[in-house]
Every structure is written in C-alpha cells, then in structure tokens.
Design a protein around this motif. Structure first.
Motif, PDB file in Angstrom:
ATOM      1  N   PHE A 275       0.789  -1.271  -0.080  1.00  0.00           N
ATOM      2  CA  PHE A 275       0.065   0.011   0.102  1.00  0.00           C
ATOM      3  C   PHE A 275       0.757   1.183   0.113  1.00  0.00           C
ATOM      4  CE2 PHE A 275      -3.798  -2.326   0.890  1.00  0.00           C
ATOM      5  CZ  PHE A 275      -4.962  -1.362   0.325  1.00  0.00           C
ATOM      6  N   ALA A 279       0.778   4.102  -2.835  1.00  0.00           N
ATOM      7  CA  ALA A 279       0.626   5.538  -2.424  1.00  0.00           C
ATOM      8  C   ALA A 279       1.577   6.527  -2.945  1.00  0.00           C
ATOM      9  CB  ALA A 279       0.123   5.588  -0.887  1.00  0.00           C
ATOM     10  N   LYS A 280       2.986   6.174  -2.857  1.00  0.00           N
ATOM     11  CA  LYS A 280       3.868   7.191  -2.986  1.00  0.00           C
ATOM     12  C   LYS A 280       4.731   6.770  -3.987  1.00  0.00           C
ATOM     13  CE  LYS A 280       4.161   8.483   1.799  1.00  0.00           C
ATOM     14  NZ  LYS A 280       5.022   9.323   2.889  1.00  0.00           N
ATOM     15  N   LEU A 306      -3.391   6.151   5.063  1.00  0.00           N
ATOM     16  CA  LEU A 306      -2.951   5.140   3.833  1.00  0.00           C
ATOM     17  C   LEU A 306      -3.809   4.638   3.112  1.00  0.00           C
ATOM     18  CD1 LEU A 306      -0.302   4.409   2.476  1.00  0.00           C
ATOM     19  CD2 LEU A 306      -0.266   2.312   4.101  1.00  0.00           C
ATOM     20  N   SER A 307      -4.901   4.129   3.533  1.00  0.00           N
ATOM     21  CA  SER A 307      -6.189   3.526   2.578  1.00  0.00           C
ATOM     22  C   SER A 307      -6.668   4.639   1.704  1.00  0.00           C
ATOM     23  CB  SER A 307      -7.331   2.863   3.452  1.00  0.00           C
ATOM     24  OG  SER A 307      -7.873   3.826   4.256  1.00  0.00           O
ATOM     25  N   ALA A 309      -5.207   7.281   0.969  1.00  0.00           N
ATOM     26  CA  ALA A 309      -4.034   7.771  -0.169  1.00  0.00           C
ATOM     27  C   ALA A 309      -4.111   7.044  -1.259  1.00  0.00           C
ATOM     28  CB  ALA A 309      -2.693   7.923   0.507  1.00  0.00           C
ATOM     29  N   VAL A 310      -4.265   5.783  -1.217  1.00  0.00           N
ATOM     30  CA  VAL A 310      -4.293   4.830  -2.229  1.00  0.00           C
ATOM     31  C   VAL A 310      -5.549   4.939  -3.192  1.00  0.00           C
ATOM     32  CG1 VAL A 310      -4.490   2.402  -2.894  1.00  0.00           C
ATOM     33  CG2 VAL A 310      -2.681   3.222  -1.336  1.00  0.00           C
ATOM     34  N   ARG A 313      -5.615   8.214  -5.107  1.00  0.00           N
ATOM     35  CA  ARG A 313      -4.586   8.031  -5.985  1.00  0.00           C
ATOM     36  C   ARG A 313      -5.002   7.353  -7.190  1.00  0.00           C
ATOM     37  NH1 ARG A 313       1.759   6.177  -6.382  1.00  0.00           N
ATOM     38  NH2 ARG A 313       2.398   7.764  -8.013  1.00  0.00           N
ATOM     39  N   THR A 441       2.060  10.077   6.540  1.00  0.00           N
ATOM     40  CA  THR A 441       1.490  11.344   5.742  1.00  0.00           C
ATOM     41  C   THR A 441       2.572  12.500   5.425  1.00  0.00           C
ATOM     42  OG1 THR A 441       0.752  12.624   7.599  1.00  0.00           O
ATOM     43  CG2 THR A 441      -0.645  10.966   7.038  1.00  0.00           C
TER      44      THR A 441
END
Length: 536
Positions: A275, A279-280, A306-307, A309-310, A313, A441
């Motif tokens: 994940f 995300a990054k 994190l969830s 962010a994914v 995106r 974050t």
C-alpha cells in the motif's frame, strides 16, 4: 458484552478436498484457475483437480500414510496432501537451515519439496533433521544436484480418490501446520483442521458474495502461499469458487502492476508495505490499473490515512480485513461497497467476540480492550504445546488475540495496536500504529516504524521513530528535527517523539508485512551499549 455475528448459513460436512471441488457455481472444467503472471501459462480448474488426485496417488505409491516461493502448481501439493489424509506444513523460503530443521522436526515431516532457490537450505535442513535426500524433491521440470522434480516421482499417471472424512473427522483432522512468525519466542505450529479452512471460506463468501462479480473476478496471488493469508484467501477461496488467480513467484512493484494491467486483475490481496508503494511510488501511474476494483489489505494494520491515499490516487476501493494464523485466518471483513476507512469491518458469520480489559472484564462499546473471539475457524491448538494452547484459547473457546480493538456504535471494528507493543510513557499509553500512520502522511517519509526505548534517567519508555526517507531527503539533524516538530504539532503531549528519530535504509518486516520491532529494539539496545561505553 458478547458481540454475536449472524449465523453461518452452511456448515461444511466433509473433508477439505471434497469441499473445495464441490463446485457450487458449476464452473467449467476448462476455465483457467491458476495463471502464471510472468509466462501466462495456465492450469484449468479440471487440471488442478486432476493433478491433485494424481499427486495423492503418487504419495500412496511413495508409502505416504495418513498419520518465498509461489508457483501455479502449489495447489497440486496442498490439495493432493489433504486428499491423501495428510497434513501440509508450508515453510518460509527465507528460513535458515536451522529454522527449517526445527519445523521439520516439530512436524515429523516425511517429504520436503523445495524451489530451486531454496534447495541448498532444504538439503542442509533435511540432513540435520535426519530426513533422507531421497525424500527431498524440487519444483520445476529439471533434476538439480541429484534431487528429482516432484512431478517425476510423486505424480502418478492415474488419479486416486481422496480420503473421505465425515464432519467430526474433518473437524479434528489437521490439514495444515502453518508456523507463527515467532516474534515472541520460538515459532509455533498452528494446527488448522479441514473444517477450520472450509468454514473460513464459507464465512468470507457469505459476508462478501453480494459485492463480488463471480463471472468476471480475477484475483492476484502475490502474497506468499506458505502464509495462512495467501493459503486461505487466495488459492483455497479461488478454487472453491472457480475464480482465476494470477500467480507471481514474489513481489516486485513493476511486475505486480504490469500483471494487473495484462491479466485485468480485479481484486488484489496485499499488505501495508505494498500500500505504501502504491500511495507514494511515482512509477505506479505508468500502468493501467483500471481493472482493479479493490486492493484488500491484511496481516498488519492499515491506517485510515494510507487507505485514503491509495483510494484517492488510483480511484479504487482500499479496504482491510483482520485475522490471525490461529483463526484460519479471517475473522473480520468489511462489506466491500460500504467500507469504512481504518476499520477492519464486521465480525464474520458464525463468530462471537468480546473486548476486555486487563482483568478479562468486558469494556463498554467504544472503549479499548483486548479482542477475544470464537468460532468454527479457530485453530485446534499449537502442535505439541498444550500449555501454550491453554494460555491462548480459554475454556469457553475464545482465542485471546493480544490485539487491542474498539467497536463503534455502528458495529465497525478497529484494531488500534498490540497489547505487548504499547509504549508506556509516564503512565500514559502510546500506540505505535497511531504515530506510524501520522508519520506516513509526511512527504519526508517513505516508510517508518515506532518503538519505545527505555530511559533509565526518567524511569519510563520514550517513543522513537525509525524512518526511511523519501529520495532526495537529507538524513541530517534538520530533517530529524522537522519530523519531531511535525509529530509534536499533531499529537497529544505524551505522544511526542521524545526518543528521537533514527534513519534506516529499510524498515524490517516479515513476509506478511508485519514490522519486526524486535530487530529495532535490538538496534536500540546496541546503540545504548555503545553510548554507555563511549562515556566510560
């Protein structure tokens, strides 16, 4: 209070092999079931079924009596073994010879099958455990160092029917012996019965079936099959429903993304470290991942941040479930179309659970406490460890998870940390997972882990962050200070990083994605020893 889920509509009454190939959706024998994500080679539903019975026949001829490597024929070994009435014990390919020797001896294994990469360790471990070389085989088609492929010796030309078990026998017969991670001492062999696995498949299916497109779903099989997460949620679940599974031998971000694009994968079971990359990592946007409906996390906590962010995106569902090796493994899953970020969803059908304080008394709904849970998916116990089993599963059948949970007013469950991982700062509890979610974050941080380090001068633990920086970020005092200030501005006074920040190349994690905090604690202890010596 006791939380009771809806009843499980159907309880399995047969052995695992018969259950798996009962074909409830009437899929065609020609339907692709296992797909090699690298080569495109396929095994159909009918081939997997037939090959498992040929392997079962080969085991019989071999004299087998009832008593990090993925491959598309892995199910042949697993299903063939349980069809013969035997037990399979998947092993971590990263094991040393000594670690594998321990597992071989604990399980009294009669046959060992290794990949080409792990064969040298397998041979050393077999010799240490007294297992003859003639009982060691290799995946693939070629003989290596005098070790024959299992297909040459253990695959008969004709099928042999499975050993049939009734409900009581299936409930008490071990199908799999997965070993726990051993993060708190020697690893333990978890005795998982035919009924445990079959029940868990039905529990997950009953809870999620309205959200699945059973005619079009394609799953990704990138997590290690030796781990109970991959074992149950991937090739067992997919076999029962006849859903194609795209298999990768190991995780590589580019290969992972390309396989999703090529094979139009719709659901991918992954772990939080993946994940983080989704995300990054800038390379992710190079691939067409539009076929994916859900990235589904497990094995370690996935933060709300994190969830999000994914999900934002990639415009996909980003969800997580919960479970343990001891629960076969799934106990909590969200309804896929109505997931709540940060939540592990609801308790699965047929289960009951409690949330208790340190004295074992139920806490009020909304308060934190240790999760205890019971149901048909809870293990038989630890192999050869009756005392450890009694300490983990009580007389009422509740598995004491060691995880701290919260249940909100909508009966959404949240795992907030481990009992043994909480940092105690001057009487206040600090949850590492909460700080890690915040740190991720930051644009400065690619990955991180938080532990407590003891400060004798204050007689208390202090939160310390171990950080992998994003490319181009300098590992200097200014960056460390910026991270400390970032945390200080976003948390309560007692949660500040008083133990400082340390820069590392990689956060140590297990194959299932769990942070190996014991390695970080060992590093902290070495740093302390070095500091003391320098002052003498």
């Amino acid at each position: 209070m006791v939380y009771v889920a809806e009843p499980l509509n159907l309880m399995p009454q047969v052995d695992l092999w018969t259950f798996l190939f009962s074909n409830p959706l009437n899929v065609s024998l020609d339907k692709p079931l296992m797909i090699d994500g690298l080569t495109g080679k396929q095994l159909t539903y009918g081939q997997v079924k037939s090959d498992s019975l040929k392997f079962r026949a080969g085991l019989d001829k071999f004299g087998f009596k009832r008593g990090k490597y993925n491959a598309i024929d892995y199910p042949t070994i697993a299903f063939g073994t349980v069809a013969a009435g035997g037990s399979m014990s998947p092993a971590n390919p990263a094991y040393t010879a000594k670690e594998l020797q321990y597992q071989l001896e604990q399980t009294k294994s009669k046959i060992l099958i290794a990949s080409q990469e792990t064969l040298p360790v397998a041979l050393d471990a077999a010799q240490l455990a007294g297992l003859p070389k003639s009982s060691v085989f290799v995946f693939g088609d070629n003989e290596i160092s005098g070790v024959k492929p299992y297909t040459q010796v253990l695959m008969a030309e004709t099928e042999m029917g499975p050993v049939r078990l009734n409900h009581e026998e299936a409930s008490n017969t071990i199908a799999y012996l997965c070993f726990s991670s051993g993060t708190t001492g020697r690893s333990k062999g978890v005795m998982t019965s035919h009924m445990n696995i079959a029940s868990n498949i039905l529990q997950v299916f009953q809870h999620t079936q309205d959200d699945l497109n059973l005619s079009t779903e394609r799953y990704m099989g990138v997590l290690p099959f030796y781990h109970i997460y991959g074992l149950t949620c991937m090739f067992h679940f997919c076999t029962y429903l006849g859903l194609p599974l795209v298999v990768l031998p190991r995780f590589d971000l580019a290969t992972f993304c390309k396989s999703i694009e090529t094979h139009k994968v719709t659901i991918a079971h992954i772990v939080p470290p993946i994940f983080i990359l989704l995300a990054k990592d800038p390379s992710v946007t190079k691939y067409d991942l539009s076929s994916i409906r859900y990235f589904w996390s497990g094995a370690a906590p996935l933060s709300r941040e994190l969830s999000h962010a994914v999900s934002n995106r990639l415009n996909v569902g980003a969800i997580q479930g919960y479970g343990m090796t001891e629960s076969s493994p799934v106990s909590h899953v969200p309804h896929l179309r109505s997931e709540v970020s940060g939540s592990i969803g609801e308790l699965l059908p047929g289960m009951r659970a409690r949330v208790v304080d340190e004295e074992g008394k139920d806490v009020k709904q909304g308060e934190r406490g240790e999760l205890w849970m019971a149901g048909p998916n809870i293990m038989l116990g630890y192999l050869g460890m009756p005392e450890e089993t009694a300490q983990t599963v009580d007389k009422d059948g509740y598995l004491h998870t060691g995880d701290i949970a919260v249940v909100d007013e909508n009966n959404q469950w949240y795992i907030v940390d481990r009992v043994k991982e909480l940092i105690k700062y001057k009487g206040f509890q600090v949850a590492p997972a909460e700080l890690e979610a915040l740190l991720l974050t930051s644009d400065l941080i690619a990955d991180c882990a938080v532990i407590g380090v003891y400060d004798a001068s204050q007689a208390t633990e202090l939160p310390r962050a171990y950080v992998k920086l994003t490319p181009g970020t300098p590992a200097d005092d200014a960056t460390a200070k910026a991270i400390e200030v970032f945390v200080e501005k976003n948390v309560a006074h007692h949660k500040k990083l008083r133990g400082g920040v340390r820069f590392i190349d990689e956060v140590p994690k297990s194959a299932a994605g769990k942070i190996l905090r014991k390695e970080l604690r060992a590093a902290a202890n070495e740093e302390l020893k070095t500091s003391v010596k320098s002052k003498i």
